[in-house]
Design a protein around this motif. Structure first.
Motif, PDB file in Angstrom:
ATOM      1  N   SER A 150       0.844  -1.190   0.000  1.00  0.00           N
ATOM      2  CA  SER A 150       0.000   0.000   0.000  1.00  0.00           C
ATOM      3  C   SER A 150       0.881   1.242   0.000  1.00  0.00           C
ATOM      4  O   SER A 150       1.883   1.302   0.712  1.00  0.00           O
ATOM      5  N   THR A 204      -1.822  -0.597  -3.699  1.00  0.00           N
ATOM      6  CA  THR A 204      -2.954   0.294  -3.464  1.00  0.00           C
ATOM      7  C   THR A 204      -2.421   1.688  -3.179  1.00  0.00           C
ATOM      8  O   THR A 204      -1.531   1.859  -2.352  1.00  0.00           O
ATOM      9  N   SER A 229      -3.143   5.651  -2.047  1.00  0.00           N
ATOM     10  CA  SER A 229      -4.038   6.607  -1.400  1.00  0.00           C
ATOM     11  C   SER A 229      -3.273   7.910  -1.246  1.00  0.00           C
ATOM     12  O   SER A 229      -2.072   7.971  -1.471  1.00  0.00           O
ATOM     13  N   GLU A 241     -11.192   6.136   7.298  1.00  0.00           N
ATOM     14  CA  GLU A 241     -11.819   4.819   7.303  1.00  0.00           C
ATOM     15  C   GLU A 241     -11.610   4.100   5.984  1.00  0.00           C
ATOM     16  O   GLU A 241     -11.447   2.878   5.942  1.00  0.00           O
ATOM     17  N   GLN A 242     -11.611   4.860   4.895  1.00  0.00           N
ATOM     18  CA  GLN A 242     -11.352   4.257   3.586  1.00  0.00           C
ATOM     19  C   GLN A 242      -9.888   3.842   3.473  1.00  0.00           C
ATOM     20  O   GLN A 242      -9.561   2.782   2.930  1.00  0.00           O
ATOM     21  N   LYS A 244      -8.009   2.988   5.931  1.00  0.00           N
ATOM     22  CA  LYS A 244      -7.824   1.843   6.822  1.00  0.00           C
ATOM     23  C   LYS A 244      -8.181   0.528   6.126  1.00  0.00           C
ATOM     24  O   LYS A 244      -7.543  -0.506   6.366  1.00  0.00           O
ATOM     25  N   LYS A 245      -9.184   0.546   5.257  1.00  0.00           N
ATOM     26  CA  LYS A 245      -9.588  -0.672   4.546  1.00  0.00           C
ATOM     27  C   LYS A 245      -8.438  -1.233   3.714  1.00  0.00           C
ATOM     28  O   LYS A 245      -8.357  -2.440   3.494  1.00  0.00           O
ATOM     29  N   HIS A 246      -7.554  -0.347   3.250  1.00  0.00           N
ATOM     30  CA  HIS A 246      -6.410  -0.788   2.458  1.00  0.00           C
ATOM     31  C   HIS A 246      -5.233  -1.181   3.343  1.00  0.00           C
ATOM     32  O   HIS A 246      -4.595  -2.215   3.129  1.00  0.00           O
ATOM     33  N   LEU A 299      -4.888  -4.607   5.154  1.00  0.00           N
ATOM     34  CA  LEU A 299      -4.607  -5.770   4.313  1.00  0.00           C
ATOM     35  C   LEU A 299      -3.160  -5.826   3.852  1.00  0.00           C
ATOM     36  O   LEU A 299      -2.709  -6.835   3.312  1.00  0.00           O
ATOM     37  N   MET A 309      -4.895   0.481  12.191  1.00  0.00           N
ATOM     38  CA  MET A 309      -4.872   0.472  10.726  1.00  0.00           C
ATOM     39  C   MET A 309      -3.846  -0.519  10.175  1.00  0.00           C
ATOM     40  O   MET A 309      -3.725  -0.684   8.956  1.00  0.00           O
ATOM     41  N   LYS A 353      -2.052  -4.449  10.181  1.00  0.00           N
ATOM     42  CA  LYS A 353      -2.264  -5.843  10.559  1.00  0.00           C
ATOM     43  C   LYS A 353      -1.035  -6.375  11.301  1.00  0.00           C
ATOM     44  O   LYS A 353       0.066  -5.841  11.168  1.00  0.00           O
TER      45      LYS A 353
END
Length: 222
Positions: free
Chosen positions: A71, A101, A103, A110-111, A113-115, A118, A136, A138
């Motif tokens: 990311s 990904t 950003s 929140e958007q 964090k979705k990336h 993972l 945020m 893993k």
């Protein structure tokens, strides 16, 4: 770091003996008269490297390992930055080295964090203190903090440098993390110095080879 990686790659691959990389090398020298510089084809080197990476990825996945995921947090709307990261995305898809990904600093948290939850590797250079927090990331992820932000220390009231990552919180969850200061910055400078001496030594060896060739031919014919 990207620039340092390029320097390292060029120093390693372009300063090999001429027969291995099919380039004609000229030793460094001081002279009033000089030839034109050899044009370095980054595209050719990139294709070679991507082919090597593609093979490594195939072997890695075939061995039962999870495909790497990367990311990238992009800063602002600079067209050059967007183009640069887009090329990385295309290269990642081509080699099969990661799902990338992208950003930027205005992506809702929140958007974002979705990336990041993972990602195996999170690289942040957005210039926003505490943008990346422990929730945020893993477990076991690698977090590379390139951000440099000057804030006021709440205890001493003096200015201090921090990155984009909540270091104390994230360090308890990540597998690897770089601090700010003392992380990416010193490595950038140190690797630049290391790559400079590597390049210098290789050029010196090439000079020695050029000097020895006439002598060897003279011995052979005498």
């Amino acid at each position: 770091m990207a620039a340092v990686s390029v320097v390292s790659t060029l120093a390693t691959r372009l300063l090999r003996p001429a027969q291995s990389c099919r380039l004609h090398h000229r030793p460094f020298h001081l002279s009033v008269v000089r030839n034109e510089a050899v044009v370095i084809s980054g595209r050719k080197l990139a294709q070679q490297i991507k082919q090597e990476v593609r093979q490594e990825v195939e072997e890695w996945v075939a061995s039962g390992n999870k495909r790497p995921h990367l990311s990238v947090v992009l800063v602002g709307e600079n067209p050059a930055s967007h183009s640069y990261v887009l090329n990385k995305t295309r290269a990642a898809a081509e080699v099969g080295d990661a799902t990338v990904t992208i950003s930027h600093r205005h992506t809702p948290k929140e958007q974002l964090k979705k990336h990041t939850v993972l990602a195996d590797i999170v690289i942040s250079a957005a210039g926003i203190p505490n943008l990346i927090t422990a929730d945020m990331i893993k477990e076991g992820a690698a977090v590379i903090d390139v951000g440099i932000n000057r804030v006021q220390d709440p205890i001493t009231a003096k200015p201090k440098l921090v990155g984009d990552v909540d270091f104390e919180g994230v360090r308890k969850k990540a597998g690897y993390i770089t601090p700010v200061p003392g992380g990416v910055g010193p490595m950038t400078v140190a690797m630049l110095m290391k790559n400079t001496i590597i390049a210098a030594k290789k050029v010196l060896r090439l000079e020695d080879q050029e000097v020895l060739k006439p002598k060897e031919r003279g011995v052979a014919t005498s």
